[in-house]
Motif scaffolding. Structure first.
Motif, PDB file in Angstrom:
ATOM      1  N   HIS A   1       0.836  -1.209   0.000  1.00 37.83           N
ATOM      2  CA  HIS A   1       0.000   0.000   0.000  1.00 37.83           C
ATOM      3  C   HIS A   1       0.871   1.260   0.000  1.00 37.83           C
TER       4      HIS A   1
ATOM      5  N   ASN B   1       1.605   6.940  -6.662  1.00 36.88           N
ATOM      6  CA  ASN B   1       0.392   7.427  -7.317  1.00 36.88           C
ATOM      7  C   ASN B   1      -0.311   8.599  -6.650  1.00 36.88           C
TER       8      ASN B   1
ATOM      9  N   HIS C   1       2.388   1.787  -3.395  1.00 37.84           N
ATOM     10  CA  HIS C   1       1.347   2.268  -4.313  1.00 37.84           C
ATOM     11  C   HIS C   1       1.081   3.763  -4.082  1.00 37.84           C
TER      12      HIS C   1
END
Length: 120
Positions: A12, A19, A15
């Motif tokens: 997580h 992003n 990510h």
């Protein structure tokens, strides 16, 4: 924010760092692909009709409660005019007189509300 199982946390985190970006103006988490659009639509400068430069996201509040050109109603004649002209107009308008049907005296508009209590 959501609770993330420990096993998934590293994935997580990777990510998110790839992003998601935090807006430098409002601290919202924004997908990097949408940051340019967010900055333009929320934090881009616009010029109000009063010539003040302001963030686009603040314009509606400014127009409703702070803009000197926002519409305002005279308390005596209900005419709509710019807020910046309201005080001078109400001084003039409140000094106009109207004849009282009860006592026949000419009463200033600004005193009409209280007049029935003293009308003889």
């Amino acid at each position: 924010t959501k609770d993330i199982p420990v096993a998934n946390f590293i994935m997580h985190e990777i990510h998110c760092s790839r992003n998601i970006e935090v807006c430098r103006y409002c601290s919202e988490s924004i997908p990097k692909s949408e940051m340019k659009n967010h900055l333009e639509s929320e934090h881009g400068q616009v010029t109000c009709k009063c010539r003040m430069k302001i963030e686009r996201s603040l314009l509606k509040d400014h127009e409703a409660s702070a803009c000197p050109l926002r519409p305002a109603l005279c308390q005596y004649c209900d005419i709509q005019l710019a807020f910046s002209k309201l005080q001078d107009h109400e001084i003039y308008c409140g000094a106009r007189t109207e004849r009282c049907g009860g006592c026949g005296r000419n009463i200033m508009m600004k005193d009409l509300k209280e007049h029935p209590q003293v009308c003889g």
